[in-house]
Design a protein around this motif. Structure first.
Motif, PDB file in Angstrom:
ATOM      1  N   SER A   1      -6.364   3.365   6.122  1.00  0.00           N
ATOM      2  CA  SER A   1      -6.810   2.207   5.339  1.00  0.00           C
ATOM      3  C   SER A   1      -8.066   1.600   5.941  1.00  0.00           C
ATOM      4  CB  SER A   1      -5.701   1.148   5.278  1.00  0.00           C
ATOM      5  OG  SER A   1      -4.603   1.615   4.535  1.00  0.00           O
ATOM      6  N   HIS A   2      -8.041   1.445   7.264  1.00  0.00           N
ATOM      7  CA  HIS A   2      -9.155   0.769   7.935  1.00  0.00           C
ATOM      8  C   HIS A   2     -10.378   1.667   8.085  1.00  0.00           C
ATOM      9  CE1 HIS A   2     -10.951  -2.360  10.375  1.00  0.00           C
ATOM     10  NE2 HIS A   2     -11.217  -1.472  11.328  1.00  0.00           N
ATOM     11  N   GLN A   3     -10.155   2.934   8.472  1.00  0.00           N
ATOM     12  CA  GLN A   3     -11.272   3.810   8.813  1.00  0.00           C
ATOM     13  C   GLN A   3     -11.873   4.540   7.615  1.00  0.00           C
ATOM     14  OE1 GLN A   3     -11.308   2.484  12.417  1.00  0.00           O
ATOM     15  NE2 GLN A   3     -12.671   4.130  11.911  1.00  0.00           N
ATOM     16  N   VAL A   4     -11.030   4.909   6.641  1.00  0.00           N
ATOM     17  CA  VAL A   4     -11.502   5.730   5.524  1.00  0.00           C
ATOM     18  C   VAL A   4     -11.712   4.900   4.250  1.00  0.00           C
ATOM     19  CG1 VAL A   4     -10.996   7.724   4.058  1.00  0.00           C
ATOM     20  CG2 VAL A   4     -10.369   7.768   6.483  1.00  0.00           C
ATOM     21  N   LEU A   5     -10.711   4.094   3.908  1.00  0.00           N
ATOM     22  CA  LEU A   5     -10.767   3.345   2.650  1.00  0.00           C
ATOM     23  C   LEU A   5     -11.437   1.988   2.787  1.00  0.00           C
ATOM     24  CD1 LEU A   5      -7.167   4.156   1.326  1.00  0.00           C
ATOM     25  CD2 LEU A   5      -9.313   5.378   0.873  1.00  0.00           C
ATOM     26  N   HIS A   6     -11.711   1.568   4.039  1.00  0.00           N
ATOM     27  CA  HIS A   6     -12.343   0.273   4.319  1.00  0.00           C
ATOM     28  C   HIS A   6     -11.532  -0.904   3.777  1.00  0.00           C
ATOM     29  CE1 HIS A   6     -15.984   2.064   6.017  1.00  0.00           C
ATOM     30  NE2 HIS A   6     -15.904   2.972   5.062  1.00  0.00           N
ATOM     31  N   LEU A   7     -10.226  -0.729   3.795  1.00  0.00           N
ATOM     32  CA  LEU A   7      -9.303  -1.830   3.518  1.00  0.00           C
ATOM     33  C   LEU A   7      -8.825  -2.391   4.858  1.00  0.00           C
ATOM     34  CD1 LEU A   7      -7.137  -0.155   0.719  1.00  0.00           C
ATOM     35  CD2 LEU A   7      -8.684  -2.096   0.397  1.00  0.00           C
ATOM     36  N   PRO A   8      -8.286  -3.606   4.879  1.00  0.00           N
ATOM     37  CA  PRO A   8      -7.716  -4.108   6.136  1.00  0.00           C
ATOM     38  C   PRO A   8      -6.593  -3.185   6.624  1.00  0.00           C
ATOM     39  CG  PRO A   8      -7.931  -5.884   4.519  1.00  0.00           C
ATOM     40  CD  PRO A   8      -8.210  -4.602   3.796  1.00  0.00           C
ATOM     41  N   ALA A   9      -6.434  -3.080   7.938  1.00  0.00           N
ATOM     42  CA  ALA A   9      -5.396  -2.215   8.504  1.00  0.00           C
ATOM     43  C   ALA A   9      -4.008  -2.642   8.035  1.00  0.00           C
ATOM     44  CB  ALA A   9      -5.470  -2.238  10.028  1.00  0.00           C
ATOM     45  N   MET A  10      -3.832  -3.952   7.811  1.00  0.00           N
ATOM     46  CA  MET A  10      -2.521  -4.431   7.376  1.00  0.00           C
ATOM     47  C   MET A  10      -2.148  -3.927   5.987  1.00  0.00           C
ATOM     48  SD  MET A  10      -3.391  -6.791   4.834  1.00  0.00           S
ATOM     49  CE  MET A  10      -1.851  -7.639   4.659  1.00  0.00           C
ATOM     50  N   TRP A  11      -3.150  -3.472   5.207  1.00  0.00           N
ATOM     51  CA  TRP A  11      -2.853  -2.960   3.873  1.00  0.00           C
ATOM     52  C   TRP A  11      -2.009  -1.693   3.967  1.00  0.00           C
ATOM     53  CZ3 TRP A  11      -4.478  -6.476   0.449  1.00  0.00           C
ATOM     54  CH2 TRP A  11      -4.270  -6.224  -0.901  1.00  0.00           C
ATOM     55  N   GLY A  12      -2.405  -0.806   4.879  1.00  0.00           N
ATOM     56  CA  GLY A  12      -1.621   0.402   5.103  1.00  0.00           C
ATOM     57  C   GLY A  12      -0.255   0.090   5.675  1.00  0.00           C
ATOM     58  N   MET A  13      -0.186  -0.940   6.545  1.00  0.00           N
ATOM     59  CA  MET A  13       1.101  -1.343   7.113  1.00  0.00           C
ATOM     60  C   MET A  13       2.036  -1.876   6.029  1.00  0.00           C
ATOM     61  SD  MET A  13       1.031  -0.685  10.383  1.00  0.00           S
ATOM     62  CE  MET A  13       2.295  -1.701  11.172  1.00  0.00           C
ATOM     63  N   MET A  14       1.510  -2.683   5.130  1.00  0.00           N
ATOM     64  CA  MET A  14       2.333  -3.220   4.057  1.00  0.00           C
ATOM     65  C   MET A  14       2.798  -2.124   3.110  1.00  0.00           C
ATOM     66  SD  MET A  14       2.740  -6.413   4.697  1.00  0.00           S
ATOM     67  CE  MET A  14       3.327  -7.151   3.183  1.00  0.00           C
ATOM     68  N   PHE A  15       1.963  -1.107   2.907  1.00  0.00           N
ATOM     69  CA  PHE A  15       2.381   0.039   2.106  1.00  0.00           C
ATOM     70  C   PHE A  15       3.536   0.760   2.793  1.00  0.00           C
ATOM     71  CE2 PHE A  15       1.927   4.665   1.187  1.00  0.00           C
ATOM     72  CZ  PHE A  15       2.287   4.627  -0.150  1.00  0.00           C
ATOM     73  N   GLY A  16       3.450   0.895   4.123  1.00  0.00           N
ATOM     74  CA  GLY A  16       4.546   1.503   4.882  1.00  0.00           C
ATOM     75  C   GLY A  16       5.812   0.679   4.794  1.00  0.00           C
ATOM     76  N   LEU A  17       5.667  -0.655   4.756  1.00  0.00           N
ATOM     77  CA  LEU A  17       6.832  -1.523   4.595  1.00  0.00           C
ATOM     78  C   LEU A  17       7.460  -1.311   3.227  1.00  0.00           C
ATOM     79  CD1 LEU A  17       8.586  -3.837   5.728  1.00  0.00           C
ATOM     80  CD2 LEU A  17       6.957  -5.444   4.701  1.00  0.00           C
ATOM     81  N   ALA A  18       6.629  -1.108   2.211  1.00  0.00           N
ATOM     82  CA  ALA A  18       7.136  -0.839   0.863  1.00  0.00           C
ATOM     83  C   ALA A  18       7.943   0.458   0.847  1.00  0.00           C
ATOM     84  CB  ALA A  18       5.974  -0.762  -0.127  1.00  0.00           C
ATOM     85  N   LEU A  19       7.454   1.478   1.560  1.00  0.00           N
ATOM     86  CA  LEU A  19       8.189   2.745   1.642  1.00  0.00           C
ATOM     87  C   LEU A  19       9.530   2.557   2.331  1.00  0.00           C
ATOM     88  CD1 LEU A  19       5.324   5.232   2.646  1.00  0.00           C
ATOM     89  CD2 LEU A  19       6.304   4.845   0.375  1.00  0.00           C
ATOM     90  N   LEU A  20       9.553   1.741   3.388  1.00  0.00           N
ATOM     91  CA  LEU A  20      10.804   1.477   4.092  1.00  0.00           C
ATOM     92  C   LEU A  20      11.788   0.739   3.189  1.00  0.00           C
ATOM     93  CD1 LEU A  20      12.355   1.672   6.769  1.00  0.00           C
ATOM     94  CD2 LEU A  20      11.328  -0.520   7.433  1.00  0.00           C
ATOM     95  N   LYS A  21      11.280  -0.170   2.370  1.00  0.00           N
ATOM     96  CA  LYS A  21      12.145  -0.890   1.430  1.00  0.00           C
ATOM     97  C   LYS A  21      12.770   0.075   0.412  1.00  0.00           C
ATOM     98  CE  LYS A  21      10.072  -5.528   1.433  1.00  0.00           C
ATOM     99  NZ  LYS A  21      11.299  -6.326   1.376  1.00  0.00           N
ATOM    100  N   VAL A  22      11.964   0.998  -0.091  1.00  0.00           N
ATOM    101  CA  VAL A  22      12.472   1.978  -1.049  1.00  0.00           C
ATOM    102  C   VAL A  22      13.541   2.845  -0.401  1.00  0.00           C
ATOM    103  CG1 VAL A  22      11.860   3.993  -2.441  1.00  0.00           C
ATOM    104  CG2 VAL A  22      10.351   1.997  -2.423  1.00  0.00           C
ATOM    105  N   TYR A  23      13.269   3.275   0.848  1.00  0.00           N
ATOM    106  CA  TYR A  23      14.230   4.131   1.542  1.00  0.00           C
ATOM    107  C   TYR A  23      15.521   3.365   1.849  1.00  0.00           C
ATOM    108  CZ  TYR A  23      16.164   7.446   4.887  1.00  0.00           C
ATOM    109  OH  TYR A  23      16.981   8.332   5.540  1.00  0.00           O
ATOM    110  N   SER A  24      15.390   2.088   2.212  1.00  0.00           N
ATOM    111  CA  SER A  24      16.592   1.291   2.501  1.00  0.00           C
ATOM    112  C   SER A  24      17.446   1.128   1.242  1.00  0.00           C
ATOM    113  CB  SER A  24      16.204  -0.087   3.043  1.00  0.00           C
ATOM    114  OG  SER A  24      15.576  -0.882   2.057  1.00  0.00           O
ATOM    115  N   TYR A  25      16.793   1.076   0.071  1.00  0.00           N
ATOM    116  CA  TYR A  25      17.530   0.990  -1.186  1.00  0.00           C
ATOM    117  C   TYR A  25      18.354   2.263  -1.389  1.00  0.00           C
ATOM    118  CZ  TYR A  25      18.414   0.859  -6.228  1.00  0.00           C
ATOM    119  OH  TYR A  25      19.025   0.879  -7.460  1.00  0.00           O
ATOM    120  N   GLY A  26      17.739   3.416  -1.097  1.00  0.00           N
ATOM    121  CA  GLY A  26      18.451   4.688  -1.230  1.00  0.00           C
ATOM    122  C   GLY A  26      19.617   4.794  -0.259  1.00  0.00           C
TER     123      GLY A  26
END
Length: 461
Positions: A276-301
């Motif tokens: 996110s930070h190096q390639v897409l030029h988004l804040p690093a926390m954007w990728g972290m929040m996406f990872g949190l979303a994945l964890l939420k989906v997995y916890s639902y399963g």
């Protein structure tokens, strides 16, 4: 010393005159609000440092001074009919800066709490103490684990986990516990220094654009070199006998179903942050929040398969140390107020080649971070933004990280271990071996000098 003081005074007057003529942020250092905020910061930070003495959580004074100082500044603007848009803009910029790091840490802490809940670290602890290692071998194993886990997790969490392992192995032998505790603190801080997210200070420097992801990796030789010297010297004081432990009487802990997938998602989340930070030029926390979303989906399963109580991600969030996040917000807000007033521009005068110059000033940062704390020190330097090259920004990142190990309460990792090994790992017990940490600090800086200033090996491309 007199030269420095005169420079500060005349520098302040010249800044004030410049601001008045250009319409920029007026310099408030020599006003009542300037002195009041400086006094409030010093008193507030005294209570932060003395939290054990007064049994007050450090987040409380930090949050108070951070918010109150900006209110005073805004009040001064109102009373003197100054442009309040300047305060509003600065506050918005500060919130944006803090939020990026705040949410990054929030996600990282959620993953750590999730792994604790699923028994990953209990299994690690059992695997270590059931091998039949000697105290000295356990000393080296826990140290290396701290050094290589902290770049992925963070130095505080790593130090807390491995200090728990220490006290599980042996509860009374200070000849093992004290050197072992110092070893973990030094390893966690040194390991965090060469990773963009291994410590809050490196995360701040990375998100501020002072270096790319790969630029920080070049600090590895200096980080591990200094740590190895300190660890070798400390290991001479550790007994070479085996602790009493009967593996047959202990129940081997099991990791919960899905634990390995959570570990994989944690690593993938870090990857997303980097991309996110190096390639897409988004804040690093954007990728972290996406990872949190994945964890939420997995916890639902997992909830559908094993029941809702098997893994509830909101329970992990509830266990996050919110006081650490509040402290972080408060202290950065306070430093932001000092910057807005103009104090940090004066402090940056030490980077002038005629006074100390960037190299000696950055080496001094390590000693300052041991006395104060590396978070506000790094925040102040980033705010002052002295004119430095990549080599010097990497030096201050290194010294702010490893310098916190010089004193027991100089880093979050040290304070955390003092709490875990209460009455064993203390300020006094640390200072008996502080010379070993100092030698390691000198070695780290020396390696940096040879690599960066002599060989010029610190950047790709």
């Amino acid at each position: 010393m007199i030269k420095v003081l005169m420079t500060l005074i005349f520098g302040s007057l010249s800044l004030f005159a410049s601001a008045a003529s250009t319409g920029e942020n007026p310099d408030l250092t020599m006003t009542w609000v300037g002195f009041a905020c400086l006094f409030i910061f010093v008193v507030g930070y005294y209570f932060v440092a003395a939290e054990e003495k007064y049994t007050i959580d450090k987040a409380k004074p930090a949050l108070f001074i951070g918010t109150f100082m900006f209110i005073l500044v805004a009040l001064y603007y109102v009373l003197n009919d100054l442009d309040l848009n300047l305060v509003h803009t600065e506050a918005n910029h500060l919130i944006l800066e803090i939020a990026g790091i705040f949410f990054f840490l929030f996600v990282a802490m959620t993953y750590i709490e999730s792994l604790i809940h699923m028994g990953v670290f209990d299994r690690l602890k059992y695997n270590l103490i059931s091998k039949g290692y000697t105290y000295r071998k356990l000393f080296w194993v826990t140290g290396f684990l701290a050094f290589f886990i902290s770049p992925i997790a963070d130095n505080l969490t790593t130090a807390l986990i491995l200090s728990t392992v220490l006290i599980t192995i042996e509860k009374t032998r200070k000849d093992f516990l004290v050197p072992g505790a110092i070893n973990i603190v030094v390893a966690a801080n040194a390991g965090g220094a060469w990773s963009p997210f291994g410590d809050i200070t490196t995360l701040m420097a990375w998100t501020a654009g002072k270096g790319t992801f790969t630029d920080f990796l070049f600090l590895f030789p200096a980080s591990i070199g200094g740590y190895m010297i300190t660890a070798f010297l400390l290991s001479r004081f550790v007994p070479n006998t085996k602790p009493d432990f009967d593996a047959s009487k202990e129940v081997k802990p099991k990791m919960a179903e899905g634990a390995k997938m959570v570990m994989f998602l944690g690593v993938f989340t870090i990857f997303c942050a980097v991309m996110s930070h190096q390639v897409l030029h988004l804040p690093a926390m954007w990728g972290m929040m996406f990872g949190l979303a994945l964890l939420k989906v997995y916890s639902y399963g997992l909830g559908k398969k094993y029941g809702k109580e098997h893994f509830n991600i909101f329970h992990s969030m509830a266990k996050i140390e919110n006081n650490t996040l509040m402290f972080f917000f408060g202290i950065l807000a306070a430093v932001g107020a000092l910057y807005f007033i103009g104090w940090l521009a004066l402090a940056a005068v030490v980077y002038d080649p005629e006074i100390l110059g960037p190299t000696w000033a950055n080496i001094g940062v390590g000693f300052l971070s041991a006395i104060v704390d590396n978070v506000p020190v790094m925040s102040a330097i980033l705010k002052a933004n002295p004119n430095m090259g990549l080599d010097q920004w990497m030096l201050v990142t290194l010294t702010a990280g490893v310098g916190g190990s010089l004193i027991s309460f100089g880093s979050a990792a040290g304070v955390g271990v003092m709490g875990k090994l209460h009455g064993i790992y203390t300020f006094g017990s640390h200072m008996k071996f502080a010379w070993t940490v100092f030698i390691g600090y000198v070695v780290s800086v020396s390696i940096w000098y040879v690599q960066y200033e002599i060989l010029g090996f610190y950047h790709i491309g």
